[in-house]
Write a protein that holds these residues in place. Structure first.
Motif, PDB file in Angstrom:
ATOM      1  N   VAL A  49      -0.824  -8.216   1.818  1.00  0.00           N
ATOM      2  CA  VAL A  49      -0.247  -7.644   3.020  1.00  0.00           C
ATOM      3  C   VAL A  49      -0.769  -8.229   4.247  1.00  0.00           C
ATOM      4  O   VAL A  49      -0.173  -8.772   5.370  1.00  0.00           O
ATOM      5  CB  VAL A  49      -0.121  -6.119   3.085  1.00  0.00           C
ATOM      6  N   LEU A  50      -2.160  -8.204   4.262  1.00  0.00           N
ATOM      7  CA  LEU A  50      -3.101  -8.539   5.321  1.00  0.00           C
ATOM      8  C   LEU A  50      -2.773 -10.281   5.630  1.00  0.00           C
ATOM      9  O   LEU A  50      -2.547 -10.682   7.088  1.00  0.00           O
ATOM     10  CB  LEU A  50      -4.504  -8.276   5.198  1.00  0.00           C
ATOM     11  N   LEU A  51      -2.515 -11.017   4.561  1.00  0.00           N
ATOM     12  CA  LEU A  51      -2.291 -12.405   4.606  1.00  0.00           C
ATOM     13  C   LEU A  51      -0.707 -12.651   5.275  1.00  0.00           C
ATOM     14  O   LEU A  51      -0.514 -13.557   6.044  1.00  0.00           O
ATOM     15  CB  LEU A  51      -2.221 -13.261   3.361  1.00  0.00           C
ATOM     16  N   VAL A  52       0.169 -11.903   4.724  1.00  0.00           N
ATOM     17  CA  VAL A  52       1.630 -11.672   5.342  1.00  0.00           C
ATOM     18  C   VAL A  52       1.578 -11.670   6.676  1.00  0.00           C
ATOM     19  O   VAL A  52       2.115 -12.402   7.863  1.00  0.00           O
ATOM     20  CB  VAL A  52       2.427 -10.886   4.671  1.00  0.00           C
ATOM     21  N   TYR A  53       0.662 -10.545   7.304  1.00  0.00           N
ATOM     22  CA  TYR A  53       0.856 -10.067   8.763  1.00  0.00           C
ATOM     23  C   TYR A  53      -0.071 -11.462   9.527  1.00  0.00           C
ATOM     24  O   TYR A  53       0.679 -11.653  10.638  1.00  0.00           O
ATOM     25  CB  TYR A  53       0.244  -8.762   8.917  1.00  0.00           C
ATOM     26  N   ASN A  54      -0.802 -11.861   9.001  1.00  0.00           N
ATOM     27  CA  ASN A  54      -1.774 -12.961   9.508  1.00  0.00           C
ATOM     28  C   ASN A  54      -0.702 -14.083   9.501  1.00  0.00           C
ATOM     29  O   ASN A  54      -0.362 -14.611  10.856  1.00  0.00           O
ATOM     30  CB  ASN A  54      -2.595 -13.196   8.853  1.00  0.00           C
TER      31      ASN A  54
ATOM     32  N   ARG B 233       6.621 -10.376  -8.733  1.00  0.00           N
ATOM     33  CA  ARG B 233       7.218 -11.147  -7.750  1.00  0.00           C
ATOM     34  C   ARG B 233       8.340 -10.689  -6.838  1.00  0.00           C
ATOM     35  O   ARG B 233       8.419 -10.780  -5.641  1.00  0.00           O
ATOM     36  CB  ARG B 233       7.157 -12.838  -8.002  1.00  0.00           C
ATOM     37  N   GLU B 234       9.225 -10.254  -7.527  1.00  0.00           N
ATOM     38  CA  GLU B 234      10.515  -9.577  -7.184  1.00  0.00           C
ATOM     39  C   GLU B 234      10.142  -8.235  -6.229  1.00  0.00           C
ATOM     40  O   GLU B 234      10.685  -8.019  -5.367  1.00  0.00           O
ATOM     41  CB  GLU B 234      11.731  -9.380  -8.047  1.00  0.00           C
ATOM     42  N   GLU B 235       9.436  -7.428  -6.938  1.00  0.00           N
ATOM     43  CA  GLU B 235       8.894  -6.148  -6.395  1.00  0.00           C
ATOM     44  C   GLU B 235       8.147  -6.566  -5.067  1.00  0.00           C
ATOM     45  O   GLU B 235       8.174  -5.939  -4.176  1.00  0.00           O
ATOM     46  CB  GLU B 235       8.253  -5.432  -7.458  1.00  0.00           C
ATOM     47  N   PHE B 236       7.183  -7.599  -5.101  1.00  0.00           N
ATOM     48  CA  PHE B 236       6.554  -7.811  -3.894  1.00  0.00           C
ATOM     49  C   PHE B 236       7.456  -8.460  -2.744  1.00  0.00           C
ATOM     50  O   PHE B 236       7.044  -8.145  -1.695  1.00  0.00           O
ATOM     51  CB  PHE B 236       5.450  -8.989  -4.353  1.00  0.00           C
ATOM     52  N   VAL B 237       8.538  -9.234  -3.102  1.00  0.00           N
ATOM     53  CA  VAL B 237       9.458  -9.874  -2.128  1.00  0.00           C
ATOM     54  C   VAL B 237      10.120  -8.231  -1.517  1.00  0.00           C
ATOM     55  O   VAL B 237      10.261  -8.280  -0.303  1.00  0.00           O
ATOM     56  CB  VAL B 237      10.427 -10.718  -2.645  1.00  0.00           C
ATOM     57  N   LYS B 238      10.602  -7.476  -2.252  1.00  0.00           N
ATOM     58  CA  LYS B 238      11.047  -6.293  -1.885  1.00  0.00           C
ATOM     59  C   LYS B 238      10.229  -5.565  -0.908  1.00  0.00           C
ATOM     60  O   LYS B 238      10.494  -5.090   0.192  1.00  0.00           O
ATOM     61  CB  LYS B 238      11.729  -5.434  -2.940  1.00  0.00           C
ATOM     62  N   PHE B 239       9.099  -5.388  -1.148  1.00  0.00           N
ATOM     63  CA  PHE B 239       7.912  -4.594  -0.614  1.00  0.00           C
ATOM     64  C   PHE B 239       7.825  -5.361   0.854  1.00  0.00           C
ATOM     65  O   PHE B 239       7.864  -4.633   1.789  1.00  0.00           O
ATOM     66  CB  PHE B 239       6.408  -4.672  -1.478  1.00  0.00           C
ATOM     67  N   ILE B 240       7.572  -6.712   0.890  1.00  0.00           N
ATOM     68  CA  ILE B 240       7.249  -7.389   1.996  1.00  0.00           C
ATOM     69  C   ILE B 240       8.599  -7.094   2.854  1.00  0.00           C
ATOM     70  O   ILE B 240       8.520  -6.914   4.155  1.00  0.00           O
ATOM     71  CB  ILE B 240       7.013  -8.921   1.694  1.00  0.00           C
ATOM     72  N   ARG B 241       9.768  -7.228   2.332  1.00  0.00           N
ATOM     73  CA  ARG B 241      11.033  -7.246   3.179  1.00  0.00           C
ATOM     74  C   ARG B 241      10.952  -5.588   3.893  1.00  0.00           C
ATOM     75  O   ARG B 241      11.459  -5.632   5.143  1.00  0.00           O
ATOM     76  CB  ARG B 241      12.298  -7.325   2.334  1.00  0.00           C
TER      77      ARG B 241
ATOM     78  N   SER C  92       6.439 -14.724   1.387  1.00  0.00           N
ATOM     79  CA  SER C  92       5.752 -14.029   0.231  1.00  0.00           C
ATOM     80  C   SER C  92       5.683 -14.583  -0.795  1.00  0.00           C
ATOM     81  O   SER C  92       4.574 -14.221  -1.500  1.00  0.00           O
ATOM     82  CB  SER C  92       7.225 -12.851  -0.162  1.00  0.00           C
ATOM     83  N   ASN C  93       6.296 -15.691  -1.214  1.00  0.00           N
ATOM     84  CA  ASN C  93       5.758 -16.639  -2.241  1.00  0.00           C
ATOM     85  C   ASN C  93       4.597 -17.226  -2.061  1.00  0.00           C
ATOM     86  O   ASN C  93       3.818 -17.306  -3.193  1.00  0.00           O
ATOM     87  CB  ASN C  93       7.059 -17.457  -2.527  1.00  0.00           C
TER      88      ASN C  93
ATOM     89  N   ASP D  98       0.338  -4.888  13.950  1.00  0.00           N
ATOM     90  CA  ASP D  98      -0.768  -4.521  13.073  1.00  0.00           C
ATOM     91  C   ASP D  98       0.180  -4.329  11.802  1.00  0.00           C
ATOM     92  O   ASP D  98       1.001  -3.666  11.432  1.00  0.00           O
ATOM     93  CB  ASP D  98      -0.960  -3.287  13.902  1.00  0.00           C
ATOM     94  N   PRO D  99      -0.828  -4.366  10.559  1.00  0.00           N
ATOM     95  CA  PRO D  99      -0.203  -4.337   9.350  1.00  0.00           C
ATOM     96  C   PRO D  99      -0.514  -2.998   9.156  1.00  0.00           C
ATOM     97  O   PRO D  99      -1.128  -2.182   9.648  1.00  0.00           O
ATOM     98  CB  PRO D  99      -1.473  -4.924   8.597  1.00  0.00           C
ATOM     99  N   PRO D 100       0.143  -2.440   8.152  1.00  0.00           N
ATOM    100  CA  PRO D 100       0.443  -0.890   7.591  1.00  0.00           C
ATOM    101  C   PRO D 100      -1.142  -0.517   7.170  1.00  0.00           C
ATOM    102  O   PRO D 100      -1.957  -1.304   6.791  1.00  0.00           O
ATOM    103  CB  PRO D 100       1.485  -0.885   6.662  1.00  0.00           C
ATOM    104  N   THR D 101      -1.456   0.781   7.227  1.00  0.00           N
ATOM    105  CA  THR D 101      -2.761   1.125   6.812  1.00  0.00           C
ATOM    106  C   THR D 101      -2.659   1.208   5.118  1.00  0.00           C
ATOM    107  O   THR D 101      -1.578   1.075   4.522  1.00  0.00           O
ATOM    108  CB  THR D 101      -2.792   2.646   7.075  1.00  0.00           C
TER     109      THR D 101
END
Length: 164
Positions: free
Chosen positions: A47-52, A88-96, A22-23, A64-67
């Motif tokens: 999101v696409l980068l995280v799934y990659n 950043r913290e909201e993004f980590v929560k989102f990725i989690r 995430s970071n 597969d990443p979410p739509t």
């Protein structure tokens, strides 16, 4: 007690991996945008980068990443301060949240491979007893060594098949 510690260590490992990915992605996307928070478009790229990254690092099937619509809905849930962007913290929560099923699937696959492989190994060892030439060699290998070898072969085969 040992099982509790192992669970916490597994949980810590998972959390560290999510935080690390995430970071890395947040900094990359944020650096390109030059803003401290991520808009929806930047979030979707993230999101696409995280799934990659997950698909490169984790054993098992590719995920597969979410739509875009799923990302929009989850962004609204993760945007704690309701400013329309994620820090950043909201993004980590989102990725989690979006990766929780991914880690569960990977864990299941590893458990199946590690539990089933020794059983398969012992069954194959017994079936080779009467095979001329091979049977004698296989019977001389200790069960623990043979089970380990077969487990390694099964895991390697599983990973190779998933990459194809």
């Amino acid at each position: 007690m040992g099982q509790i510690i192992e669970k916490f260590q597994g949980k810590d490992w998972k959390e560290k991996q999510i935080r690390k990915i995430s970071n890395k992605v947040f900094d990359r996307v944020k650096g390109d945008a030059g803003r401290p928070n991520l808009t929806f478009e930047e979030l979707y790229i993230g999101v696409l980068l995280v799934y990659n990254d997950l698909n490169k690092r984790l054993p098992g099937p590719h995920f597969d990443p979410p739509t875009r619509e799923q990302v929009k809905d989850l962004m609204k849930e993760s945007d704690v301060n309701l400013d329309g962007v994620l820090d950043r913290e909201e993004f980590v929560k989102f990725i989690r949240h979006i990766t929780k099923d991914t880690f569960f699937t990977v864990s299941q696959g590893l458990i199946v491979a590690l539990v089933a492989a020794p059983t398969v190994a012992l069954l194959t060892k017994r079936t080779t007893e009467n095979v001329p030439g091979i049977g004698n060699v296989v019977q001389k290998i200790p069960n623990s060594v043979y089970a380990s070898l077969v487990t390694l072969v099964i895991v390697a085969f599983q990973q190779g098949a998933e990459r194809s």
